[in-house]
Design a protein around this motif. Sequence first.
Motif, short mmCIF file in Angstrom:
data_model
loop_
_atom_site.label_atom_id
_atom_site.label_comp_id
_atom_site.label_asym_id
_atom_site.label_seq_id
_atom_site.Cartn_x
_atom_site.Cartn_y
_atom_site.Cartn_z
N VAL A 264 0.84 -1.20 0.00
CA VAL A 264 0.00 0.00 0.00
C VAL A 264 0.87 1.25 0.00
CG1 VAL A 264 -1.67 1.32 1.34
CG2 VAL A 264 -1.97 -1.15 1.07
N ASP A 265 1.95 1.25 0.80
CA ASP A 265 2.85 2.41 0.83
C ASP A 265 3.51 2.63 -0.52
OD1 ASP A 265 2.23 2.85 3.47
OD2 ASP A 265 3.96 1.74 4.25
N LEU A 266 3.89 1.53 -1.18
CA LEU A 266 4.50 1.67 -2.50
C LEU A 266 3.51 2.28 -3.49
CD1 LEU A 266 6.75 1.14 -4.56
CD2 LEU A 266 5.85 -1.20 -4.81
N ALA A 267 2.26 1.81 -3.45
CA ALA A 267 1.25 2.37 -4.35
C ALA A 267 1.02 3.86 -4.05
CB ALA A 267 -0.05 1.59 -4.21
N ARG A 268 1.06 4.22 -2.80
CA ARG A 268 0.89 5.65 -2.44
C ARG A 268 2.05 6.48 -2.96
NH1 ARG A 268 -0.99 4.36 3.79
NH2 ARG A 268 -3.20 3.92 3.33
N ARG A 269 3.27 5.95 -2.86
CA ARG A 269 4.42 6.69 -3.38
C ARG A 269 4.34 6.86 -4.89
NH1 ARG A 269 7.27 3.40 0.37
NH2 ARG A 269 8.02 2.06 -1.32
N ASN A 270 3.64 5.93 -5.54
CA ASN A 270 3.46 6.03 -6.99
C ASN A 270 2.26 6.89 -7.37
OD1 ASN A 270 5.68 4.40 -7.56
ND2 ASN A 270 4.46 2.52 -7.47
N GLY A 271 1.66 7.54 -6.40
CA GLY A 271 0.61 8.50 -6.70
C GLY A 271 -0.80 8.01 -6.46
N ALA A 272 -0.99 6.80 -5.94
CA ALA A 272 -2.33 6.27 -5.71
C ALA A 272 -2.80 6.59 -4.29
CB ALA A 272 -2.36 4.76 -5.94
N ASP A 273 -4.09 6.71 -4.15
CA ASP A 273 -4.70 6.95 -2.83
C ASP A 273 -5.35 5.64 -2.40
OD1 ASP A 273 -5.87 7.87 -0.54
OD2 ASP A 273 -7.43 9.05 -1.54
N ILE A 274 -4.71 4.94 -1.50
CA ILE A 274 -5.14 3.61 -1.12
C ILE A 274 -5.50 3.61 0.36
CG2 ILE A 274 -4.56 1.16 -1.08
CD1 ILE A 274 -4.58 2.31 -3.86
#
Length: 382
Positions: A264-274
Amino acid sequence: MAALVAVAAAIDVGDLYWLGYTAYWPAVIAMAGAALAASITWRRARPVLALIVAALGYLLSWGAFVSLQEPRMLPAMAQAAVWVVVFSQIAEGTSRMRLIAISMLAACIALEALQDVWRINQSGTPLAVVLFSAMTYTFVPLVLCAAADAVRGRVQLATAQAAQAERLRELDTRTATHDERLRLARELHDVVANRLSAVAVRITAAKHVRKPPATVESSVLDEIGKEIDTALDELRSMLGTLRSDTSGAETTPPPSLRNANELVDLARRNGADIQIVTEGTPVPLPSMLDLTAYRILQEALANVTRHARPPCATVTIDYQHDRVCLRIDDEGTHLATTAPPGHGIIGIRERAALCGGRATAQARPGRGWTVEATLPLYEKTM
């Protein structure tokens, strides 16, 4: 079997024809015929019952013969009933049934020997009848046992050959599987690992030559380097598994659903709101199921980052007493919702199926996309 029945019936009918009818001797022969029919019918399906029926038919026929006190022969069909079940058990039965069948045959031989002793004491008994009876209960059982033992040997040989052929097929399959795994390991190393290593070397070189202060681009470059290092560690672990290399320890533990927050943190760093929601009580999962859940979540979040606009989603992990349920709901629009599923979606379904579960990935009416997987906890329910 038909020839045996025909010969035994002919002998008994000849006995009635040559020695005449009595009040109840035809009934004795009919009873012997019924015992023979039952023995033939049940010799494989119900061997114990067949032995009992054959023994009862023989004892009743022998008792009728002794009580008649006439120069007759024991009904051949009663003898044939015993021979049928004895042959079947010696050829195909268990060791215990073999012993019981041989013991029953020995008892019948002893009774027929007593019968001949009684006949010898009867002055009116023809010598040919005594000789025929003696040959029947001595020579025939010996031939019967020898033939049954030969059949048993052939059956055992055929079984051993079939088992050996099956083992050879399994060995060939394992060899082919091992060769294929080695080929895949070589391809992964030569194509993927080498390319990733080259990229990692370039990123490391870029770190050394860049100058302070740190910029956004340099932070992104650091993140890329960390992700490549993680990917290389997992790839090395996978290559070790494919090569069955147990001589060295794995560099990193296998991915686990416990690391869902890292995804989830990786997806957030890539610009996603998870947003992540955990329901139920987290429990240790079987290794294969744990890795499967992690990979499904990883692929689903990667699809949210790449395809959902805006890239926002809710991850729900539900721990139940007999299963783990994953659900990823995004609220964005996908550019090609009617296109055929890619390899990632196919892989999600295949991974879930290998664990005995199921997975679906489809667009919701109106807006958004849902990936849902249900993985049963077999080890918990057994």
